[in-house]
Design a protein around this motif. Structure first.
Motif, PDB file in Angstrom:
ATOM      1  N   UNK A 174      -5.267  -5.998  -5.417  1.00  0.00           N
ATOM      2  CA  UNK A 174      -4.904  -4.741  -5.942  1.00  0.00           C
ATOM      3  C   UNK A 174      -5.526  -3.646  -5.203  1.00  0.00           C
ATOM      4  N   UNK A 175      -6.769  -4.024  -4.516  1.00  0.00           N
ATOM      5  CA  UNK A 175      -7.494  -3.034  -3.708  1.00  0.00           C
ATOM      6  C   UNK A 175      -6.821  -3.137  -2.337  1.00  0.00           C
ATOM      7  N   UNK A 176      -6.638  -4.112  -1.932  1.00  0.00           N
ATOM      8  CA  UNK A 176      -5.917  -4.346  -0.434  1.00  0.00           C
ATOM      9  C   UNK A 176      -4.541  -3.280  -0.517  1.00  0.00           C
ATOM     10  N   UNK A 177      -3.905  -3.868  -1.531  1.00  0.00           N
ATOM     11  CA  UNK A 177      -2.737  -3.190  -1.512  1.00  0.00           C
ATOM     12  C   UNK A 177      -2.645  -1.655  -1.958  1.00  0.00           C
ATOM     13  N   UNK A 178      -3.604  -1.208  -2.456  1.00  0.00           N
ATOM     14  CA  UNK A 178      -4.091   0.202  -2.530  1.00  0.00           C
ATOM     15  C   UNK A 178      -4.638   1.098  -1.343  1.00  0.00           C
ATOM     16  N   UNK A 179      -4.886   0.114  -0.402  1.00  0.00           N
ATOM     17  CA  UNK A 179      -5.454   0.963   0.722  1.00  0.00           C
ATOM     18  C   UNK A 179      -4.317   1.735   1.566  1.00  0.00           C
ATOM     19  N   UNK A 180      -4.668   3.012   1.734  1.00  0.00           N
ATOM     20  CA  UNK A 180      -3.712   4.024   2.495  1.00  0.00           C
ATOM     21  C   UNK A 180      -3.052   3.240   3.754  1.00  0.00           C
ATOM     22  N   UNK A 181      -3.707   2.389   4.633  1.00  0.00           N
ATOM     23  CA  UNK A 181      -2.986   1.892   5.664  1.00  0.00           C
ATOM     24  C   UNK A 181      -1.787   0.918   5.149  1.00  0.00           C
ATOM     25  N   UNK A 182      -2.201   0.173   4.112  1.00  0.00           N
ATOM     26  CA  UNK A 182      -1.257  -0.880   3.612  1.00  0.00           C
ATOM     27  C   UNK A 182      -0.226  -0.273   3.126  1.00  0.00           C
ATOM     28  N   UNK A 183      -0.246   0.868   2.162  1.00  0.00           N
ATOM     29  CA  UNK A 183       0.889   1.586   1.563  1.00  0.00           C
ATOM     30  C   UNK A 183       1.498   2.278   2.522  1.00  0.00           C
ATOM     31  N   UNK A 184       1.032   2.966   3.610  1.00  0.00           N
ATOM     32  CA  UNK A 184       1.930   3.537   4.637  1.00  0.00           C
ATOM     33  C   UNK A 184       2.744   2.205   5.408  1.00  0.00           C
TER      34      UNK A 184
END
Length: 181
Positions: free
Chosen positions: A150-160
């Protein structure tokens, strides 16, 4: 509004592939909605004798969901260098239907190591006549525990990255709709 169906090829409760498709749904760009298909574990084993009027409800629901969607995204783990049986079984229910023919599809990956499954899934889907988008999404989640995922998927770069991948897929869907009209 384009409707995209996201399918995880994993049945695990803490699946990184399922987490990835759920995150895609949360990060859908404007102009599209992403619905996560959660019935994979309920689709009975494919039997050609059960097609037509005998199609089981769970298989019919999958076929209808794929048919109604404007495109599908599949995120799939690799088991023994291949596509998990549950996902392959679900795809088998689509083989003799029009649901897959020219249906835009995109692959998403939660592991950089799933190279055999990627190749096998792409081959299966091309053989079934899905219109496979060349753009793929990969966010490395292999071996991560749910809070880390969840932390990784919540990172702005990954959301972008998810928004950009979906926006590219939306463009692919629209281009395919234009070329087939």
């Amino acid at each position: 509004m384009l409707n995209i169906l996201a399918i995880s090829g994993s049945l695990r409760a803490a699946s990184t592939n399922s987490a990835l498709v759920a995150a895609l749904a949360r990060n859908a760009p404007s102009g599209c909605s992403v619905t996560v298909y959660d019935g994979l574990g309920h689709v009975p084993i494919f039997n050609p004798d059960d097609e037509g009027e005998r199609t089981p409800h769970e298989a019919a629901a999958l076929i209808d969901a794929v048919t109604r969607s404007d495109g599908i995204v599949v995120s799939c783990p690799e088991y023994a260098h291949g596509v998990p049986g549950g996902l392959k079984n679900a795809l088998d229910w689509l083989v003799s239907r029009d649901a897959a023919i020219a249906k835009p599809a995109m692959l998403a990956h939660a592991s950089p190591r799933s190279l055999f499954a990627r190749a096998a899934l792409a081959e299966i889907m091309r053989t079934m006549s899905f219109a496979l988008c060349e753009g793929e999404l990969e966010i490395a989640l292999l071996g991560k525990k749910p809070p880390e995922v969840e932390m990784i998927l919540g990172e702005e770069a990954n959301q972008q990255a998810m928004r950009e991948a979906l926006q590219g897929f939306v463009s692919f869907i629209r281009a395919n709709a234009t070329s087939s009209s």
